[in-house]
Motif scaffolding. Structure first.
Motif, PDB file in Angstrom:
ATOM      1  N   PRO A 127       0.807  -1.233   0.000  1.00 41.05           N
ATOM      2  CA  PRO A 127       0.000   0.000   0.000  1.00 41.05           C
ATOM      3  C   PRO A 127       0.837   1.279   0.000  1.00 41.05           C
ATOM      4  N   SER A 128       2.034   1.235   0.587  1.00 38.15           N
ATOM      5  CA  SER A 128       2.879   2.430   0.637  1.00 38.15           C
ATOM      6  C   SER A 128       3.216   2.934  -0.764  1.00 38.15           C
ATOM      7  N   TYR A 129       3.319   2.030  -1.717  1.00 38.00           N
ATOM      8  CA  TYR A 129       3.600   2.430  -3.099  1.00 38.00           C
ATOM      9  C   TYR A 129       2.423   3.206  -3.681  1.00 38.00           C
ATOM     10  N   ARG A 130       1.211   2.772  -3.372  1.00 41.61           N
ATOM     11  CA  ARG A 130       0.014   3.449  -3.881  1.00 41.61           C
ATOM     12  C   ARG A 130      -0.209   4.788  -3.172  1.00 41.61           C
ATOM     13  N   ARG A 131       0.115   4.837  -1.872  1.00 46.69           N
ATOM     14  CA  ARG A 131       0.017   6.121  -1.172  1.00 46.69           C
ATOM     15  C   ARG A 131       1.018   7.123  -1.746  1.00 46.69           C
ATOM     16  N   ARG A 132       2.189   6.641  -2.095  1.00 47.79           N
ATOM     17  CA  ARG A 132       3.207   7.516  -2.697  1.00 47.79           C
ATOM     18  C   ARG A 132       2.679   8.087  -4.008  1.00 47.79           C
ATOM     19  N   LEU A 133       2.021   7.250  -4.801  1.00 48.22           N
ATOM     20  CA  LEU A 133       1.417   7.705  -6.054  1.00 48.22           C
ATOM     21  C   LEU A 133       0.410   8.816  -5.789  1.00 48.22           C
ATOM     22  N   LEU A 134      -0.479   8.596  -4.827  1.00 49.01           N
ATOM     23  CA  LEU A 134      -1.473   9.608  -4.477  1.00 49.01           C
ATOM     24  C   LEU A 134      -0.807  10.916  -4.070  1.00 49.01           C
ATOM     25  N   ASN A 135       0.207  10.811  -3.232  1.00 48.46           N
ATOM     26  CA  ASN A 135       0.853  12.013  -2.713  1.00 48.46           C
ATOM     27  C   ASN A 135       1.544  12.812  -3.813  1.00 48.46           C
ATOM     28  N   ILE A 136       2.219  12.131  -4.719  1.00 46.99           N
ATOM     29  CA  ILE A 136       2.911  12.813  -5.813  1.00 46.99           C
ATOM     30  C   ILE A 136       1.913  13.518  -6.719  1.00 46.99           C
ATOM     31  N   GLU A 137       0.859  12.829  -7.098  1.00 45.98           N
ATOM     32  CA  GLU A 137      -0.075  13.396  -8.060  1.00 45.98           C
ATOM     33  C   GLU A 137      -0.902  14.531  -7.449  1.00 45.98           C
ATOM     34  N   ILE A 138      -1.376  14.370  -6.222  1.00 43.08           N
ATOM     35  CA  ILE A 138      -2.215  15.409  -5.617  1.00 43.08           C
ATOM     36  C   ILE A 138      -1.386  16.640  -5.268  1.00 43.08           C
ATOM     37  N   TYR A 142      -2.357  20.725  -5.765  1.00 42.44           N
ATOM     38  CA  TYR A 142      -2.684  21.623  -4.653  1.00 42.44           C
ATOM     39  C   TYR A 142      -1.455  21.842  -3.776  1.00 42.44           C
ATOM     40  N   LYS A 143      -1.048  23.095  -3.629  1.00 45.44           N
ATOM     41  CA  LYS A 143       0.147  23.417  -2.850  1.00 45.44           C
ATOM     42  C   LYS A 143      -0.009  23.056  -1.379  1.00 45.44           C
ATOM     43  N   ASP A 144      -1.199  23.265  -0.817  1.00 45.88           N
ATOM     44  CA  ASP A 144      -1.352  23.020   0.615  1.00 45.88           C
ATOM     45  C   ASP A 144      -1.403  21.538   0.962  1.00 45.88           C
ATOM     46  N   TYR A 145      -1.544  20.667  -0.042  1.00 48.35           N
ATOM     47  CA  TYR A 145      -1.582  19.232   0.239  1.00 48.35           C
ATOM     48  C   TYR A 145      -0.250  18.757   0.820  1.00 48.35           C
ATOM     49  N   LEU A 146       0.849  19.231   0.261  1.00 42.15           N
ATOM     50  CA  LEU A 146       2.165  18.840   0.759  1.00 42.15           C
ATOM     51  C   LEU A 146       2.378  19.345   2.185  1.00 42.15           C
ATOM     52  N   LEU A 147       1.882  20.537   2.477  1.00 40.39           N
ATOM     53  CA  LEU A 147       1.968  21.071   3.840  1.00 40.39           C
ATOM     54  C   LEU A 147       1.178  20.205   4.817  1.00 40.39           C
ATOM     55  N   LEU A 148      -0.004  19.772   4.401  1.00 44.70           N
ATOM     56  CA  LEU A 148      -0.826  18.907   5.242  1.00 44.70           C
ATOM     57  C   LEU A 148      -0.135  17.567   5.510  1.00 44.70           C
ATOM     58  N   LEU A 149       0.477  17.006   4.477  1.00 45.59           N
ATOM     59  CA  LEU A 149       1.194  15.741   4.634  1.00 45.59           C
ATOM     60  C   LEU A 149       2.327  15.878   5.640  1.00 45.59           C
ATOM     61  N   ASN A 150       3.093  16.939   5.503  1.00 43.94           N
ATOM     62  CA  ASN A 150       4.207  17.166   6.419  1.00 43.94           C
ATOM     63  C   ASN A 150       3.727  17.352   7.848  1.00 43.94           C
ATOM     64  N   ALA A 151       2.620  18.080   7.999  1.00 46.18           N
ATOM     65  CA  ALA A 151       2.056  18.306   9.335  1.00 46.18           C
ATOM     66  C   ALA A 151       1.562  16.995   9.938  1.00 46.18           C
ATOM     67  N   GLU A 186      -7.509  15.999  12.642  1.00 39.11           N
ATOM     68  CA  GLU A 186      -7.751  17.238  11.901  1.00 39.11           C
ATOM     69  C   GLU A 186      -7.024  17.240  10.551  1.00 39.11           C
ATOM     70  N   PHE A 187      -5.726  16.938  10.591  1.00 38.34           N
ATOM     71  CA  PHE A 187      -4.953  16.908   9.343  1.00 38.34           C
ATOM     72  C   PHE A 187      -5.375  15.728   8.475  1.00 38.34           C
ATOM     73  N   GLY A 188      -5.634  14.588   9.110  1.00 33.43           N
ATOM     74  CA  GLY A 188      -5.992  13.388   8.368  1.00 33.43           C
ATOM     75  C   GLY A 188      -7.287  13.525   7.592  1.00 33.43           C
ATOM     76  N   LEU A 189      -8.288  14.166   8.179  1.00 30.04           N
ATOM     77  CA  LEU A 189      -9.568  14.350   7.495  1.00 30.04           C
ATOM     78  C   LEU A 189      -9.416  15.247   6.265  1.00 30.04           C
ATOM     79  N   GLN A 190      -8.543  16.260   6.369  1.00 27.94           N
ATOM     80  CA  GLN A 190      -8.312  17.127   5.206  1.00 27.94           C
ATOM     81  C   GLN A 190      -7.611  16.371   4.086  1.00 27.94           C
ATOM     82  N   ILE A 191      -6.623  15.547   4.441  1.00 29.14           N
ATOM     83  CA  ILE A 191      -5.919  14.737   3.443  1.00 29.14           C
ATOM     84  C   ILE A 191      -6.873  13.729   2.822  1.00 29.14           C
ATOM     85  N   ASN A 192      -7.690  13.115   3.657  1.00 26.54           N
ATOM     86  CA  ASN A 192      -8.685  12.151   3.188  1.00 26.54           C
ATOM     87  C   ASN A 192      -9.607  12.770   2.147  1.00 26.54           C
TER      88      ASN A 192
END
Length: 365
Positions: A127-138, A142-151, A186-192
């Motif tokens: 699953p980590s490979y598929r999450r990586r795909l999601l993170n790269i593409e999203i 959206y600029k704030d998506y990377l900030l949310l991931l880091n948080a 809080e951060f997880g729901l936004q990423i979701n």
């Protein structure tokens, strides 16, 4: 969106390179190990500040060098110059000569969609490979998506550490853990929300694309998450039920760091039942759906990189793929054998031959 040129200094096997690209199709060919993939890797790195081949940036520096530089001019409405300087201390990014303080300010300006044979791992690997795909593409959208991931990752790390502390010291206060849990939710729901919306958009197009290229089959993607359709209160209650188990194991058992994707063809999970061909076709369809989504959201087509795709598919499928690509999509194709490519498929193109750290443009016949 088009990349006009790229300049490399001490990148991989290139000591120095300055090359101008065609705005439509760029064919880069040469024997394995000569450096053809290094060129498209540099384009990808210029866009996302990461390689699609290695995790260690130090490996991108030419042997014996202390730093590497990648520069490129990208045309949208205007021409913008991008630059990444990399050394042992880290990386610095610039846009039009202005230093970018955060990677999140830099990423999402250049959009790239990549297909490489290794991408079949999207279906078959962990699953980590598929999450990586999601993170790269999203993060490209959206600029704030990377900030949310880091948080989220920062809070998750602290929460796991504090769970271990609670195991060692049973008298430690749970108040801090509750604060961390609340922030994680809080951060997880936004990423979701970002991930679900992205997969909903993928499903708008991926089924039609699959049928158009490969003839038949109903393809869909399901986003699997602990946070799906849950409120903050629901999740707080769930974390409460897991408290003792998390203390014993010293890690967070619930969250978007466990998210996954299920790819199904005709109702069957591809990970369990898909053939090599079906998995390959699914990945291509997913990537082509990304192109549509990026254009829809950003108003610009991304740069498309097809690394060794022509060795993976027959000519009929390749023709179907090329028919789906708008002329506005700048495409980079790497191959070991230029004879495998039907040049008549392209209205406009450049051919580059790579030979061990040197590249030359060939005349079109």
């Amino acid at each position: 969106m088009k990349i006009q040129n790229i300049k490399l200094k001490n990148f991989r096997n290139y000591e120095s390179l300055n090359i101008n690209f065609d705005s439509n199709v760029n064919l880069i060919y040469g024997k394995n190990g000569t450096g053809k993939t290094n060129i498209v890797e540099a384009i990808y790195y210029l866009a996302l500040t990461k390689s699609f081949r290695v995790n260690n940036d130090r490996l991108l520096m030419k042997k014996g060098s202390l730093s590497t530089t990648i520069e490129g001019s990208v045309i949208t409405d205007l021409t913008t110059n991008y630059k990444i300087c990399l050394n042992d201390k880290g990386k610095k990014t610039e846009i039009d000569g202005n230093k970018q303080d955060k990677i999140s300010d830099y990423v999402s300006n250049i959009n790239v969609v990549l297909f490489q044979p290794e991408d079949t791992k999207i279906i078959s690997d962990a699953p980590s490979y598929r999450r990586r795909l999601l993170n790269i593409e999203i993060s490209q959208l959206y600029k704030d998506y990377l900030l949310l991931l880091n948080a989220y990752d920062k809070v998750l790390k602290h929460r796991n550490s504090y769970l271990k502390e609670l195991y060692i010291n049973g008298n430690a206060s749970r108040d801090y853990l509750n604060i961390l849990t609340s922030k994680l939710i809080e951060f997880g729901l936004q990423i979701n929300k970002y991930r679900q919306e992205f997969i909903d958009e993928i499903n708008e197009y991926i089924g039609k694309i699959y049928k158009n290229i490969f003839g038949s089959g109903i393809l869909s993607v399901k986003y699997v998450s602990d946070y799906n359709n849950k409120s903050k209160e629901d999740l707080l209650n769930k974390y409460q039920t897991l408290y003792q188990k998390e203390i014993i194991l010293g890690k967070t058992l619930l969250g978007i760091h466990h998210d996954d994707l299920d790819f199904s063809l005709d109702g069957n999970k591809l990970k369990d039942w898909g053939s090599v061909g079906q998995i390959k076709n699914t990945v291509i369809s997913f990537k082509l759906a990304e192109i549509i989504i990026i254009e829809k959201n950003k108003g610009e087509y991304p740069i498309l990189i097809l690394d060794d795709l022509f060795s993976e598919l027959d000519k009929e499928k390749i023709l179907n793929i090329l028919k789906m690509l708008d002329n506005y999509v700048q495409t980079f194709i790497t191959t070991t054998d230029i004879e495998n490519i039907e040049l008549s498929l392209f209205d406009k193109y450049k051919i580059f031959k790579v030979e061990y750290g040197k590249i030359r443009e060939e005349e079109n016949e």
